[in-house]
Design a protein around this motif. Structure first.
Motif, PDB file in Angstrom:
ATOM      1  N   ILE A   1      -7.287  -8.241  -5.410  1.00 39.48           N
ATOM      2  CA  ILE A   1      -7.377  -6.694  -3.804  1.00 39.48           C
ATOM      3  C   ILE A   1      -8.003  -7.382  -2.616  1.00 39.48           C
ATOM      4  O   ILE A   1      -9.103  -7.716  -2.880  1.00 39.48           O
ATOM      5  CB  ILE A   1      -8.436  -5.806  -4.579  1.00 39.48           C
ATOM      6  CG1 ILE A   1      -7.944  -4.902  -5.484  1.00 39.48           C
ATOM      7  CG2 ILE A   1      -8.502  -4.893  -3.127  1.00 39.48           C
ATOM      8  CD1 ILE A   1      -6.519  -4.341  -5.593  1.00 39.48           C
TER       9      ILE A   1
ATOM     10  N   PHE B   1      -3.803   4.401  -1.430  1.00 39.74           N
ATOM     11  CA  PHE B   1      -4.741   2.542  -2.318  1.00 39.74           C
ATOM     12  C   PHE B   1      -6.335   2.914  -2.218  1.00 39.74           C
ATOM     13  O   PHE B   1      -7.687   2.531  -2.235  1.00 39.74           O
ATOM     14  CB  PHE B   1      -4.232   1.800  -2.363  1.00 39.74           C
ATOM     15  CG  PHE B   1      -3.416   1.505  -3.010  1.00 39.74           C
ATOM     16  CD1 PHE B   1      -2.431   2.798  -3.855  1.00 39.74           C
ATOM     17  CD2 PHE B   1      -2.389   0.512  -2.912  1.00 39.74           C
ATOM     18  CE1 PHE B   1      -1.633   2.126  -4.633  1.00 39.74           C
ATOM     19  CE2 PHE B   1      -1.014  -0.150  -2.759  1.00 39.74           C
ATOM     20  CZ  PHE B   1      -0.643   1.134  -4.169  1.00 39.74           C
ATOM     21  N   TYR B   2      -6.692   3.868  -0.470  1.00 39.53           N
ATOM     22  CA  TYR B   2      -8.486   4.013  -0.757  1.00 39.53           C
ATOM     23  C   TYR B   2      -9.145   4.702  -1.089  1.00 39.53           C
ATOM     24  O   TYR B   2      -9.036   5.822  -1.472  1.00 39.53           O
ATOM     25  CB  TYR B   2      -8.141   3.611   0.631  1.00 39.53           C
ATOM     26  CG  TYR B   2      -9.588   4.043   1.547  1.00 39.53           C
ATOM     27  CD1 TYR B   2     -10.607   2.559   1.285  1.00 39.53           C
ATOM     28  CD2 TYR B   2     -10.100   4.524   2.531  1.00 39.53           C
ATOM     29  CE1 TYR B   2     -11.897   2.064   1.971  1.00 39.53           C
ATOM     30  CE2 TYR B   2     -11.545   4.914   2.694  1.00 39.53           C
ATOM     31  CZ  TYR B   2     -11.993   3.599   2.255  1.00 39.53           C
ATOM     32  OH  TYR B   2     -13.051   4.036   3.075  1.00 39.53           O
TER      33      TYR B   2
ATOM     34  N   ASN C   1      -4.039   6.399   3.277  1.00 40.13           N
ATOM     35  CA  ASN C   1      -3.674   5.819   2.281  1.00 40.13           C
ATOM     36  C   ASN C   1      -3.919   6.222   0.526  1.00 40.13           C
ATOM     37  O   ASN C   1      -5.147   5.729   0.527  1.00 40.13           O
ATOM     38  CB  ASN C   1      -4.725   4.195   2.582  1.00 40.13           C
ATOM     39  CG  ASN C   1      -4.184   3.399   1.509  1.00 40.13           C
ATOM     40  OD1 ASN C   1      -3.109   3.008   0.651  1.00 40.13           O
ATOM     41  ND2 ASN C   1      -4.710   1.413   2.481  1.00 40.13           N
TER      42      ASN C   1
ATOM     43  N   LYS D   1      -7.004  -1.731   3.144  1.00 39.43           N
ATOM     44  CA  LYS D   1      -6.811  -1.369   2.414  1.00 39.43           C
ATOM     45  C   LYS D   1      -5.558  -1.602   1.286  1.00 39.43           C
ATOM     46  O   LYS D   1      -4.549  -0.645   1.355  1.00 39.43           O
ATOM     47  CB  LYS D   1      -7.485  -0.167   1.447  1.00 39.43           C
ATOM     48  CG  LYS D   1      -7.977  -0.733  -0.162  1.00 39.43           C
ATOM     49  CD  LYS D   1      -8.842  -1.249  -0.711  1.00 39.43           C
ATOM     50  CE  LYS D   1      -9.626  -1.468   0.317  1.00 39.43           C
ATOM     51  NZ  LYS D   1     -11.543  -2.114   0.178  1.00 39.43           N
ATOM     52  N   ARG D   2      -5.205  -2.409   0.051  1.00 43.18           N
ATOM     53  CA  ARG D   2      -3.804  -2.509  -0.607  1.00 43.18           C
ATOM     54  C   ARG D   2      -3.740  -3.859  -1.762  1.00 43.18           C
ATOM     55  O   ARG D   2      -5.060  -3.833  -2.143  1.00 43.18           O
ATOM     56  CB  ARG D   2      -2.740  -4.089   0.427  1.00 43.18           C
ATOM     57  CG  ARG D   2      -3.282  -4.825   1.024  1.00 43.18           C
ATOM     58  CD  ARG D   2      -3.036  -5.720   2.241  1.00 43.18           C
ATOM     59  NE  ARG D   2      -3.314  -6.659   2.569  1.00 43.18           N
ATOM     60  CZ  ARG D   2      -4.527  -7.116   3.598  1.00 43.18           C
ATOM     61  NH1 ARG D   2      -5.255  -5.891   3.722  1.00 43.18           N
ATOM     62  NH2 ARG D   2      -4.492  -8.577   4.010  1.00 43.18           N
ATOM     63  N   VAL D   3      -3.324  -4.007  -2.480  1.00 39.96           N
ATOM     64  CA  VAL D   3      -2.715  -4.628  -3.502  1.00 39.96           C
ATOM     65  C   VAL D   3      -1.600  -6.300  -3.412  1.00 39.96           C
ATOM     66  O   VAL D   3      -0.783  -5.658  -2.041  1.00 39.96           O
ATOM     67  CB  VAL D   3      -2.023  -3.844  -4.462  1.00 39.96           C
ATOM     68  CG1 VAL D   3      -1.575  -5.146  -5.712  1.00 39.96           C
ATOM     69  CG2 VAL D   3      -3.153  -2.956  -5.222  1.00 39.96           C
TER      70      VAL D   3
ATOM     71  N   ILE E   1     -10.947   0.806  -4.084  1.00 36.36           N
ATOM     72  CA  ILE E   1      -9.468   1.220  -4.508  1.00 36.36           C
ATOM     73  C   ILE E   1      -9.988   2.773  -5.808  1.00 36.36           C
ATOM     74  O   ILE E   1     -10.982   3.098  -5.856  1.00 36.36           O
ATOM     75  CB  ILE E   1      -8.873   0.425  -5.080  1.00 36.36           C
ATOM     76  CG1 ILE E   1     -10.105  -0.220  -6.471  1.00 36.36           C
ATOM     77  CG2 ILE E   1      -8.520  -0.882  -3.510  1.00 36.36           C
ATOM     78  CD1 ILE E   1      -8.997  -1.430  -6.848  1.00 36.36           C
ATOM     79  N   SER E   2      -8.956   3.113  -4.908  1.00 33.48           N
ATOM     80  CA  SER E   2      -8.004   5.015  -6.018  1.00 33.48           C
ATOM     81  C   SER E   2      -8.300   4.559  -7.136  1.00 33.48           C
ATOM     82  O   SER E   2      -8.055   3.034  -7.580  1.00 33.48           O
ATOM     83  CB  SER E   2      -7.677   5.590  -5.608  1.00 33.48           C
ATOM     84  OG  SER E   2      -6.626   5.206  -5.262  1.00 33.48           O
TER      85      SER E   2
ATOM     86  N   SER F   1       0.793  -0.730  -0.115  1.00 39.14           N
ATOM     87  CA  SER F   1       0.677  -0.402   0.018  1.00 39.14           C
ATOM     88  C   SER F   1       0.688   1.315   0.330  1.00 39.14           C
ATOM     89  O   SER F   1       1.582   1.061   0.244  1.00 39.14           O
ATOM     90  CB  SER F   1      -1.178   0.295   1.133  1.00 39.14           C
ATOM     91  OG  SER F   1      -0.218  -0.228   2.328  1.00 39.14           O
TER      92      SER F   1
ATOM     93  N   GLU G   1      -5.525   6.056  -8.618  1.00 37.27           N
ATOM     94  CA  GLU G   1      -3.657   5.400  -7.664  1.00 37.27           C
ATOM     95  C   GLU G   1      -3.712   4.232  -8.302  1.00 37.27           C
ATOM     96  O   GLU G   1      -3.113   3.406  -8.944  1.00 37.27           O
ATOM     97  CB  GLU G   1      -2.936   5.899  -6.942  1.00 37.27           C
ATOM     98  CG  GLU G   1      -3.285   7.928  -7.514  1.00 37.27           C
ATOM     99  CD  GLU G   1      -2.835   8.939  -6.232  1.00 37.27           C
ATOM    100  OE1 GLU G   1      -1.771   8.829  -5.450  1.00 37.27           O
ATOM    101  OE2 GLU G   1      -3.889   8.759  -5.336  1.00 37.27           O
ATOM    102  N   ALA G   2      -4.684   3.200  -6.853  1.00 37.68           N
ATOM    103  CA  ALA G   2      -4.543   1.854  -7.009  1.00 37.68           C
ATOM    104  C   ALA G   2      -4.194   0.755  -8.191  1.00 37.68           C
ATOM    105  O   ALA G   2      -3.658   0.247  -8.565  1.00 37.68           O
ATOM    106  CB  ALA G   2      -5.352   1.261  -6.296  1.00 37.68           C
TER     107      ALA G   2
END
Length: 465
Positions: free
Chosen positions: A340, A275-276, A273, A351-353, A285-286, A266, A288-289
């Protein structure tokens, strides 16, 4: 840590010996033991001249081999297995100790952090480390006699059958079927008590022959990589104590689950975050993510050479073993290369990849760095990852795979190295060109050496052809 604190630790713990530890280009953990009396101010500030770089994979030629190890004071930990001894991770400096060695993997991870910071991001990374605990591994490699044998009472691969589990029948089983729980618990306790590594969980994995998994707290890429190396180090000691053998080999059993090392990433900006996105209806997720995922998919074939770096790695990357072979993404879908995690939707902190292709045979400093650099390249270039795939890709017809333009990961290390040779510009902020070329050269030699060896399977299938 200040020098005075270090001296106090040495005196309070009556330390006689210090293990200077480092990782070579291929990910092998190495150490040299020095007397604590040598651990003075000069050793800390100037480094310790104890490394023959020509004897370490990827470091130096014989005519320029004198390298210096500079201790990272904050990594000093008392060793739970050796009396009056401590471990410390070191950074490798070039001849005369005036600059960092370009092929020191820890330096690559540090440069990745600096590059990520230049975009205003701090990266948090974690890994799920999978392994098998066997009763015995025996292997032979001779001109007229080669083969291997695995013994595991846990799965009935032995004369002594205890609480046998079926192939791929081990996921989350409790004792007494989970015969390795004591070993995993002791590993986790030592990591937390002595090495200050926060272990979030451990469990029996899918593999019936004693497969386990240890999950760690998310930290920066350097700290996560340090911790992966120390988890392997401690695990081998504990397994040996119980008369067992632990292996992080990607695919030790042909029909059972392989060992993966799923990497979670993340990016954070000013405590938020990146990515959130609470307004995203799909997976929270955003954009950017999504671009980060686009970078992973775009460079996924080249990444394979670094995150799946052995000939054996590609025997893990097969359908129906929860190992990804398709370069696509989804929420909660374990047949996709990028997942995800979707246990919670509106949970910013988690929240992460998750990038699923890596396995624990990789050099963690290089693998985690390469993953982040591929993702950052996706953000910079605004690479669209395409639509997510929310179905079992293993069961898709070839016609549908072509229609959706879903690409596969390379099917061999040789092909992955070809991809890396043609696609490595995204690595340049942290990987020097000479490092990439040297890494490919070492891996080509590894392939050549293994390809010269006749496998038991070849005799089984071809001896009477």
């Amino acid at each position: 840590m200040k020098i005075e604190e270090l001296k106090n630790i040495i005196e309070d713990n009556k330390l006689k010996w210090i293990n200077l530890q480092l990782t070579d280009l291929l990910g092998i953990f190495r150490q040299v033991v020095i007397s604590s009396k040598m651990f003075d101010e000069d050793a800390i500030n100037l480094g310790i001249g104890k490394l023959d770089g020509s004897s370490v994979y990827g470091f130096k030629e014989i005519y320029e081999s004198d390298l210096t190890l500079r201790p990272v004071l904050d990594t000093l930990r008392t060793n739970p297995f050796e009396i009056n001894t401590a471990d410390i991770i070191t950074e490798v400096f070039d001849t005369f100790g005036t600059k960092r060695l370009e092929t020191d993997p820890r330096y690559v991870a540090q440069k990745t952090i600096a590059y990520t910071s230049s975009f205003g991001y701090n990266s948090l990374t974690a890994a799920e480390l999978e392994f098998y605990i066997f009763d015995e591994i025996r292997s032979w490699l001779r001109p007229l006699f080669s083969g291997f044998e695995i013994k595991s009472g846990s799965a009935g691969y032995d004369e002594k059958t205890n609480h046998s589990l079926t192939i791929k029948g081990g996921y989350y089983v409790p004792p007494p079927f989970d015969e390795s729980i004591k070993i995993r618990s002791e590993i986790s306790d030592l990591l937390q008590d002595f090495y200050k590594i926060t272990i979030e969980s451990h469990h029996h994995e899918v593999g019936g022959a004693g497969q386990g998994e240890i999950n760690m707290q998310a930290l920066d890429p350097v700290s996560t990589s340090d911790n992966i190396q120390r988890i392997k180090y401690v695990s081998r000691f504990v397994a040996h104590k119980y008369g067992k053998i632990i292996t992080f080999m990607p695919k030790p059993i042909s029909d059972d689950a392989g060992n993966g090392m799923h990497v979670h990433v993340s990016l954070w900006n000013n405590g938020k975050n990146a990515f959130y996105d609470i307004n995203d209806d799909y997976a929270g997720i955003s954009q950017e993510a999504r671009y980060f995922i686009g970078g992973l998919l775009s460079h996924g074939k080249a990444l394979s050479a670094i995150v799946s770096p052995t000939v054996n790695s590609y025997k893990r990357l097969l359908p129906h073993y929860e190992a990804p072979i398709f370069l696509t993404w989804s929420k909660g879908n374990r047949s996709a290369a990028v997942r995800i995690p979707s246990y919670h939707k509106n949970y910013e902190r988690r929240k992460r990849v998750e990038y699923r292709p890596p396995d624990p045979s990789c050099n963690p400093y290089l693998a985690i760095s390469a993953i982040i650099l591929a993702g950052i390249d996706g953000i910079v270039k605004k690479i669209d990852p395409g639509d997510p795939i929310d179905e079992n890709i293993y069961k898709m017809a070839e016609s549908k795979l072509r229609e959706l333009k879903i690409e596969r990961l390379p099917s061999s290390l040789d092909k992955a190295l070809d991809e890396l040779l043609n696609d490595n510009e995204f690595l340049r902020p942290a990987f020097s060109q000479s490092l990439i070329e040297l890494y490919i050269e070492l891996k080509r030699k590894e392939i050549e050496k293994i390809n010269r060896t006749i496998s038991p399977a070849e005799f089984y299938y071809y001896a009477n052809i």
